[in-house]
Scaffold this active site. Structure first.
Site, PDB file in Angstrom:
ATOM      1  N   ASN A  18      26.177 106.492  -9.254  1.00  0.00           N
ATOM      2  CA  ASN A  18      26.978 106.523 -10.224  1.00  0.00           C
ATOM      3  C   ASN A  18      26.401 107.071 -11.630  1.00  0.00           C
ATOM      4  O   ASN A  18      26.307 107.946 -12.002  1.00  0.00           O
ATOM      5  CB  ASN A  18      27.679 105.130 -10.668  1.00  0.00           C
ATOM      6  CG  ASN A  18      28.942 105.362 -11.460  1.00  0.00           C
ATOM      7  OD1 ASN A  18      28.838 106.384 -12.064  1.00  0.00           O
ATOM      8  ND2 ASN A  18      29.524 104.221 -11.511  1.00  0.00           N
ATOM      9  N   ASP A  19      25.325 106.136 -12.058  1.00  0.00           N
ATOM     10  CA  ASP A  19      24.582 106.604 -13.247  1.00  0.00           C
ATOM     11  C   ASP A  19      23.727 107.823 -13.101  1.00  0.00           C
ATOM     12  O   ASP A  19      23.529 108.387 -14.093  1.00  0.00           O
ATOM     13  CB  ASP A  19      23.894 105.240 -13.593  1.00  0.00           C
ATOM     14  CG  ASP A  19      24.421 103.778 -13.935  1.00  0.00           C
ATOM     15  OD1 ASP A  19      25.784 104.114 -14.423  1.00  0.00           O
ATOM     16  OD2 ASP A  19      24.188 103.012 -13.622  1.00  0.00           O
ATOM     17  N   VAL A  20      23.059 107.966 -11.973  1.00  0.00           N
ATOM     18  CA  VAL A  20      22.230 109.026 -11.651  1.00  0.00           C
ATOM     19  C   VAL A  20      23.031 110.435 -11.905  1.00  0.00           C
ATOM     20  O   VAL A  20      22.243 111.488 -11.542  1.00  0.00           O
ATOM     21  CB  VAL A  20      21.452 108.980 -10.630  1.00  0.00           C
ATOM     22  CG1 VAL A  20      20.472 107.804 -10.747  1.00  0.00           C
ATOM     23  CG2 VAL A  20      22.080 108.972  -9.199  1.00  0.00           C
ATOM     24  N   VAL A  21      24.363 110.365 -11.833  1.00  0.00           N
ATOM     25  CA  VAL A  21      25.095 111.725 -11.825  1.00  0.00           C
ATOM     26  C   VAL A  21      26.075 111.652 -13.089  1.00  0.00           C
ATOM     27  O   VAL A  21      26.957 112.352 -12.932  1.00  0.00           O
ATOM     28  CB  VAL A  21      25.884 111.825 -10.458  1.00  0.00           C
ATOM     29  CG1 VAL A  21      25.136 111.929  -9.289  1.00  0.00           C
ATOM     30  CG2 VAL A  21      26.873 110.654 -10.139  1.00  0.00           C
ATOM     31  N   ALA A  59      24.767 100.277 -14.555  1.00  0.00           N
ATOM     32  CA  ALA A  59      24.402 100.000 -16.022  1.00  0.00           C
ATOM     33  C   ALA A  59      25.804  99.908 -16.975  1.00  0.00           C
ATOM     34  O   ALA A  59      25.644  99.585 -18.190  1.00  0.00           O
ATOM     35  CB  ALA A  59      23.858 101.383 -16.629  1.00  0.00           C
TER      36      ALA A  59
END
Lengths: 104, 472
Positions: free
Chosen positions: B397-400, B438
């Site tokens: 999620n957060d990394v994209v 996050a």
């Protein structure tokens, strides 16, 4: 200043070791593929388990009537061993998986 | 003679640590490196038990106790390390790290008593007493901090932020410094044992509050940092006993751990102070600044996904923690093989902080026999998205999250991300629309080229593979 220089003289070996080891630690790690970050952290984690040596010394020097030192020393030995053995075994398990892919 | 054997063993031990760590940095030699370090450690331990003498030439006693402790620790440690699931690896490392920290703290407690017993006051030998006290502080902070990190990763503890958390933390740190310097300089008088326990308690509390507010996304950095803390604590122990192997091992890990911590911070484009002082979890800005994320998302059916992927030239899989939780690495490899047999090029895009630890995804996929050269780092893969037909995001999620590039108010603003939007289609597999670790909404999910494939990663992939196989 003088006290600083005196303590520098008194602990010369230690200070050399300290500086050289810090540099070595930087050098050894600075070019590591991200793939290996987790096993590397885990391996380093096992290595700082060397604190077990201190625990062994505490245990081995405890007088037989000094229960606090005996109990604490015994506890410290167990905890230190957990760190060392658990750390190395977990790292090995992670790395075992890297090995397997080679057979493909 | 005995002393010579001890020194030789320590020398071999130290060299084995250095070489072991060096070999751990290369995929091919890593396992051997770990083994060498373990052998060196065993040698150093045995040599200490049998050949260590104090300044009066007295050997260590209580061998039975020592071997008893070693035996218990070895059995429990091995079982725990063998039984742990791949997904739980990060918290296991944290747990073992905490044990080392506690060990260092106990040594300091005993030696502090020792020092007083020998008739010294705290201020009579400044070097000795500060070595003991600093070892105590770092060891116990590492212990309680690691336990909290363990609890958080294990899901037992949630992110919590006290009001004025940062002030409290800084206050505690100052209090520890004042107490230690006051004791050592003799400015604070009082029962030394009581004072020592006060330092112990305040430090323990600091360790808890230090990790408590830090969000999951930063946990790898915290574990790595605590790891180097324990290294430093071990080094203080080495200084205390004038023990070369403890010094080399401790300093080496302290230094290497710091480098690793900084490398991880760099990967997230955050500074270490930022991680420690301003945490994700706590300062979740709800109002103001943060641009609204929302709108409509569209779902995609299993058969549509199968068709889309089958007729692609190139598919990139982006694994995340969801993949690890679902234990979907094997079926993911299966999918890759099926696609590969049908002439689709498949690669994996590995973000440096995907999962809960750097390299977490690599380890997991390696377990499923995914070939090493299919795993590409962020910098390598980012230019390739533009020529990619389908990106399959599996529980990441957060990394994209494009907010990292576009929304300066976002807590992850500035973190390098995988440019999945450059591809023609993005399929996101998630269990629900809930935000990632996050706690931030992801605008990617609402983009026109994105389709959502809801469900547990393992279930979804199993169905997808079956679907593709029936078509082929």
């Amino acid at each position: 200043m003088e006290t600083l220089l005196t303590s520098l003289t008194n602990h010369a070996d230690f200070i050399f070791l300290l500086i050289l080891m810090i540099i070595l630690g930087f050098e050894v790690i600075s070019r590591v593929p991200a793939v290996l970050h987790t096993p590397l952290m885990s391996g380093a984690n096992a290595i700082h388990g060397v604190v077990i040596i201190g625990a062994i010394i505490v245990m081995g020097q405890a007088e037989s009537d000094n229960y606090l030192a005996l109990i604490l020393g015994f506890l410290a030995v167990i905890l230190g061993t957990l760190n060392v053995v658990g750390g190395f075994v977990v790292t090995d398990r992670m790395l075992e998986m890297f090995k397997k892919r080679k057979k493909n | 003679m005995a002393n010579g054997i001890l020194i030789l063993s320590y020398l071999i031990g130290s060299v084995s640590f250095i070489i072991g760590l060096k070999m751990l940095s290369h995929p091919d030699s890593a396992r051997k490196g770990n083994l060498y370090a373990a052998i060196g450690m065993t040698l150093a331990i045995l040599a200490t038990i049998f050949f260590y003498t104090d300044s009066n030439g007295v050997y260590l006693k209580n061998h039975l106790w020592i071997f008893g402790g070693l035996l218990i620790g070895s059995i429990v440690g091995t079982l725990a390390a063998k039984k742990v699931q791949m997904t739980a690896m990060p918290q296991m490392v944290s747990l073992f790290n905490g044990m080392g920290g506690a060990c260092a703290a106990i040594i300091s407690i005993v030696e502090f008593k020792h020092m007083l017993h020998a008739g010294n006051t705290v201020s009579s030998d400044v070097v000795l007493s500060s070595t003991i006290l600093i070892g105590l502080v770092i060891g116990i902070v590492s212990f309680t901090g690691s336990m909290i990190a363990f609890g958080k990763l294990n899901g037992n503890i949630n992110d919590k932020t006290l009001p004025l958390q940062q002030l409290i933390n800084i206050g505690l740190l100052v209090l520890i410094l004042v107490l230690v310097t006051g004791m050592v300089s003799g400015m604070i008088q009082g029962d030394p044992m009581t004072l020592m326990y006060v330092v112990l308690s305040v430090s323990a509390l600091y360790g808890v509050l230090f990790v408590m507010p830090i969000g999951g996304a930063d946990m790898p950095v915290v574990i790595s940092l605590l790891n180097s803390f324990t290294g430093v604590a071990a080094a203080f122990g080495g200084f205390l006993y004038d023990n070369s192997v403890m010094l080399t091992g401790g300093i080496l890990v302290g230094s290497a751990g710091t480098v690793l911590t900084v490398l991880m911070c760099k990967a997230m484009n955050r500074s270490l102070t930022n991680v420690i002082v301003g945490s994700f979890g706590g300062t979740k800005q709800t109002g103001g600044g943060g641009s609204e994320v929302g709108g409509t998302y569209k779902e995609i059916s299993m058969s549509d996904t199968a068709v889309l992927m089958m007729y692609s030239k190139k598919v990139i899989i982006v694994p995340g923690y969801g993949l690890a939780v679902a234990q979907a690495q094997h079926i993911c490899h299966e999918l890759e093989k099926v696609l590969d047999q049908n002439g689709v090029e498949v690669k994996y895009a590995i973000h440096p902080v995907a999962g809960r630890m750097p390299g977490h995804m690599n380890v997991l996929l390696a377990e499923a026999d995914v070939s090493y050269d299919k795993l590409l780092d962020m910098d390598e893969i980012n230019p390739e998205f533009a020529q990619t037909d389908v990106v399959l995001v599996l529980g990441a999620n957060d990394v994209v999250n494009p907010a990292a590039k576009t929304d300066p108010a976002s807590p992850i603003y500035g973190m390098p991300i995988l440019n999945v939007e450059d591809a023609s289609h993005v399929i996101v597999n998630k269990r629900s629309m809930k935000p990632g670790y996050a706690g931030i909404e992801n605008a990617l999910f609402f983009q026109p080229k994105t389709s959502m494939l809801f469900g547990d990663a393992k279930d979804a992939l199993t169905k997808l593979v079956a679907e593709i196989k029936s078509m082929a």
